[in-house]
Design a protein around this motif. Structure first.
Motif, PDB file in Angstrom:
ATOM      1  N   ASN A  24       8.484  -7.488 -27.921  1.00 32.24           N
ATOM      2  CA  ASN A  24       8.336  -8.293 -29.136  1.00 32.24           C
ATOM      3  C   ASN A  24       9.464  -9.291 -29.320  1.00 32.24           C
ATOM      4  N   LEU A  25      10.453  -9.240 -28.447  1.00 26.74           N
ATOM      5  CA  LEU A  25      11.572 -10.178 -28.514  1.00 26.74           C
ATOM      6  C   LEU A  25      11.313 -11.369 -27.593  1.00 26.74           C
ATOM      7  N   SER A  26      12.034 -12.440 -27.835  1.00 25.48           N
ATOM      8  CA  SER A  26      11.898 -13.608 -26.974  1.00 25.48           C
ATOM      9  C   SER A  26      12.502 -13.321 -25.605  1.00 25.48           C
ATOM     10  N   LEU A  27      12.088 -14.099 -24.624  1.00 26.38           N
ATOM     11  CA  LEU A  27      12.646 -13.932 -23.287  1.00 26.38           C
ATOM     12  C   LEU A  27      14.161 -14.131 -23.306  1.00 26.38           C
ATOM     13  N   GLN A  28      14.625 -15.096 -24.074  1.00 21.77           N
ATOM     14  CA  GLN A  28      16.059 -15.357 -24.148  1.00 21.77           C
ATOM     15  C   GLN A  28      16.829 -14.141 -24.633  1.00 21.77           C
ATOM     16  N   ILE A  54       5.406 -13.103 -18.779  1.00 17.31           N
ATOM     17  CA  ILE A  54       6.601 -13.923 -18.569  1.00 17.31           C
ATOM     18  C   ILE A  54       6.284 -15.361 -18.936  1.00 17.31           C
ATOM     19  N   ASP A  55       7.027 -15.899 -19.882  1.00 26.00           N
ATOM     20  CA  ASP A  55       6.851 -17.292 -20.302  1.00 26.00           C
ATOM     21  C   ASP A  55       8.200 -17.983 -20.237  1.00 26.00           C
ATOM     22  N   ILE A  56       8.384 -18.850 -19.256  1.00 27.05           N
ATOM     23  CA  ILE A  56       9.661 -19.552 -19.118  1.00 27.05           C
ATOM     24  C   ILE A  56       9.454 -21.062 -19.045  1.00 27.05           C
ATOM     25  N   LYS A  57       8.496 -21.569 -19.800  1.00 26.88           N
ATOM     26  CA  LYS A  57       8.293 -23.028 -19.836  1.00 26.88           C
ATOM     27  C   LYS A  57       9.528 -23.746 -20.351  1.00 26.88           C
ATOM     28  N   GLU A  58      10.294 -23.053 -21.240  1.00 24.44           N
ATOM     29  CA  GLU A  58      11.453 -23.709 -21.831  1.00 24.44           C
ATOM     30  C   GLU A  58      12.589 -23.924 -20.844  1.00 24.44           C
ATOM     31  N   TRP A  59      12.444 -23.412 -19.627  1.00 25.59           N
ATOM     32  CA  TRP A  59      13.501 -23.556 -18.633  1.00 25.59           C
ATOM     33  C   TRP A  59      13.428 -24.882 -17.891  1.00 25.59           C
ATOM     34  N   ASN A  60      12.708 -25.860 -18.427  1.00 31.50           N
ATOM     35  CA  ASN A  60      12.541 -27.110 -17.702  1.00 31.50           C
ATOM     36  C   ASN A  60      13.808 -27.960 -17.660  1.00 31.50           C
ATOM     37  N   ARG A  61      14.868 -27.539 -18.322  1.00 28.46           N
ATOM     38  CA  ARG A  61      16.135 -28.279 -18.232  1.00 28.46           C
ATOM     39  C   ARG A  61      16.942 -27.885 -17.003  1.00 28.46           C
ATOM     40  N   PHE A  62      16.554 -26.828 -16.362  1.00 26.09           N
ATOM     41  CA  PHE A  62      17.324 -26.326 -15.237  1.00 26.09           C
ATOM     42  C   PHE A  62      16.913 -27.003 -13.942  1.00 26.09           C
ATOM     43  N   GLN A  63      17.825 -26.962 -12.983  1.00 24.19           N
ATOM     44  CA  GLN A  63      17.519 -27.455 -11.652  1.00 24.19           C
ATOM     45  C   GLN A  63      16.463 -26.557 -11.012  1.00 24.19           C
ATOM     46  N   PRO A  64      15.635 -27.117 -10.112  1.00 19.09           N
ATOM     47  CA  PRO A  64      14.556 -26.317  -9.509  1.00 19.09           C
ATOM     48  C   PRO A  64      15.035 -25.015  -8.883  1.00 19.09           C
ATOM     49  N   ARG A  79       7.331  -5.551 -10.938  1.00 17.02           N
ATOM     50  CA  ARG A  79       6.894  -4.584  -9.924  1.00 17.02           C
ATOM     51  C   ARG A  79       5.368  -4.486  -9.801  1.00 17.02           C
ATOM     52  N   GLY A  80       4.727  -5.630  -9.743  1.00 19.61           N
ATOM     53  CA  GLY A  80       3.286  -5.663  -9.535  1.00 19.61           C
ATOM     54  C   GLY A  80       2.447  -5.537 -10.784  1.00 19.61           C
ATOM     55  N   SER A  81       3.071  -5.396 -11.962  1.00 18.15           N
ATOM     56  CA  SER A  81       2.316  -5.216 -13.200  1.00 18.15           C
ATOM     57  C   SER A  81       2.170  -6.511 -13.997  1.00 18.15           C
ATOM     58  N   LEU A  82       2.570  -7.642 -13.417  1.00 19.38           N
ATOM     59  CA  LEU A  82       2.548  -8.921 -14.121  1.00 19.38           C
ATOM     60  C   LEU A  82       1.119  -9.315 -14.483  1.00 19.38           C
ATOM     61  N   ARG A  83       0.894  -9.568 -15.786  1.00 20.97           N
ATOM     62  CA  ARG A  83      -0.437  -9.947 -16.260  1.00 20.97           C
ATOM     63  C   ARG A  83      -0.516 -11.413 -16.662  1.00 20.97           C
ATOM     64  N   SER A  84       0.606 -11.981 -17.124  1.00 29.88           N
ATOM     65  CA  SER A  84       0.595 -13.355 -17.610  1.00 29.88           C
ATOM     66  C   SER A  84       1.881 -14.057 -17.196  1.00 29.88           C
ATOM     67  N   LEU A  85       1.747 -15.257 -16.630  1.00 23.15           N
ATOM     68  CA  LEU A  85       2.904 -16.031 -16.195  1.00 23.15           C
ATOM     69  C   LEU A  85       2.741 -17.470 -16.630  1.00 23.15           C
ATOM     70  N   SER A  86       3.777 -18.010 -17.256  1.00 22.67           N
ATOM     71  CA  SER A  86       3.759 -19.393 -17.708  1.00 22.67           C
ATOM     72  C   SER A  86       5.075 -20.051 -17.328  1.00 22.67           C
ATOM     73  N   VAL A  87       5.000 -21.059 -16.447  1.00 24.82           N
ATOM     74  CA  VAL A  87       6.197 -21.766 -16.009  1.00 24.82           C
ATOM     75  C   VAL A  87       5.818 -23.206 -15.699  1.00 24.82           C
ATOM     76  N   SER A  88       6.661 -24.132 -16.111  1.00 22.39           N
ATOM     77  CA  SER A  88       6.364 -25.549 -15.940  1.00 22.39           C
ATOM     78  C   SER A  88       7.279 -26.183 -14.905  1.00 22.39           C
ATOM     79  N   GLY A  89       6.708 -27.066 -14.089  1.00 25.76           N
ATOM     80  CA  GLY A  89       7.511 -27.889 -13.198  1.00 25.76           C
ATOM     81  C   GLY A  89       7.982 -27.216 -11.927  1.00 25.76           C
TER      82      GLY A  89
END
Length: 319
Positions: A24-28, A54-64, A79-89
């Protein structure tokens, strides 16, 4: 008789219970605040239950390369249980492959503004069979071939976001190859976004006739599409909501809400790559020398804004 109550410390909760709470907490907060509270929390936050989404769209300020390091760390934690992933760029072909290798349970995948190509999609699509929600908006290096490959391999796909930026399509001739690829391979679609595509009315109708379950079709900015006959739409597609082609905001001004263009004002987080047992650090630990001379990351821990005046303005409170 005076009643007595037993109070149990938070750090005595079982890891699975803590994991449910931490989601329930933010990724940060999960990667920077929680590991510093105590050793049991630092250990619990590395459990797979914390990283099924995992939602890390806000990490778009970082180098690739920094983005890749963070993404690889978090996916490994799942460990293989990932259901949702969001990443930009995303830029690295290796990372697309890494995601696919860990996509056994993945249902939602958002990769807007990524540099994937048709050939990369050919390599990884076979491992994305569980995907029901896919966002490949603003991915300008893929085309009809990639969409066809996706449709043939992702049989459960119900939501496809394939929006484009108007500057990437302005002035180009009408072309229905992507529309036909969607129509021929994605019959279970319920939600489709194709804003600012240079498709024609024929291409749009092909999608509608081939995707009988479609309930929402965003064709804002698709100036070559004319679905003006409300009677025809209501008779043939009674459950369908069509948005566009005109794009207006609340004041009647032509506009397009680009939800991927927002730049997060989150503080930059320095991190390093290493073992799972090194997240908890005492206040006395030094953060100097986190980066080596080549700018790579040596061990996985996160820098805090210690000693910065008004740090509370930039940092979330501890739980």
């Amino acid at each position: 008789m005076e009643e007595t109550c037993d109070f149990r410390s938070w750090d005595e909760l079982i890891p699975d219970a803590l994991g449910v709470i931490f989601t329930n907490l933010s990724l940060q907060e999960r990667v920077t605040v929680i590991p510093r509270v105590c050793k049991s929390w630092a250990k619990a936050v590395t459990e797979p239950s914390c990283w099924q989404e995992i939602d890390i769209k806000e990490w778009n300020r970082f180098q690739p390369e920094q983005l890749d390091q963070m993404l690889e760390m978090l996916i490994t934690r799942s460990r293989g249980s990932l259901r949702s992933l969001s990443v930009s760029g995303l830029q690295s072909e290796r990372m697309f492959t890494f995601i696919a290798e860990n996509a056994g349970s993945l249902q939602t995948l958002r990769l807007p503004r990524s540099s994937m190509s048709d050939s990369i999609v050919d390599q990884i699509a076979g491992r994305l069979s569980m995907i029901s929600f896919l966002d490949v908006s603003y991915c300008i290096k893929i085309g009809a071939s990639a969409l066809e490959t996706i449709g043939k391999n992702c049989k459960l796909l119900e939501v496809l976001c394939r929006n484009m930026h108007p500057l990437d399509t302005a002035g180009k001739p009408l072309q229905d190859d992507e529309a036909y690829a969607i129509a021929s391979t994605m019959p279970k679609l319920k939600h489709l976004e194709m804003a600012y595509h240079q498709i024609s009315t024929s291409g749009a109708l092909q999608i509608l006739s081939s995707c009988p379950k479609l309930e929402f079709f965003d064709q804002r900015g698709c100036w070559g599409v004319h679905l003006d006959d409300d009677v025809f739409l209501k008779q043939n597609f009674p459950k369908l909501k069509v948005l566009g082609p005109f794009v207006f905001d609340a004041h009647g001004i032509d506009a397009w809400d680009d939800d991927c263009s927002d730049v997060s004002d989150a503080s930059e987080w320095d991190f390093v790559d290493g073992g799972m047992g090194e997240y908890y650090v005492d206040d006395s630990d030094s953060y100097d020398g986190m980066w080596d001379e080549e700018g790579r990351i040596d061990e996985l821990q996160f820098g805090f804004y210690e000693g910065i005046e008004d740090a509370a303005m930039y940092w979330p409170p501890s739980p």
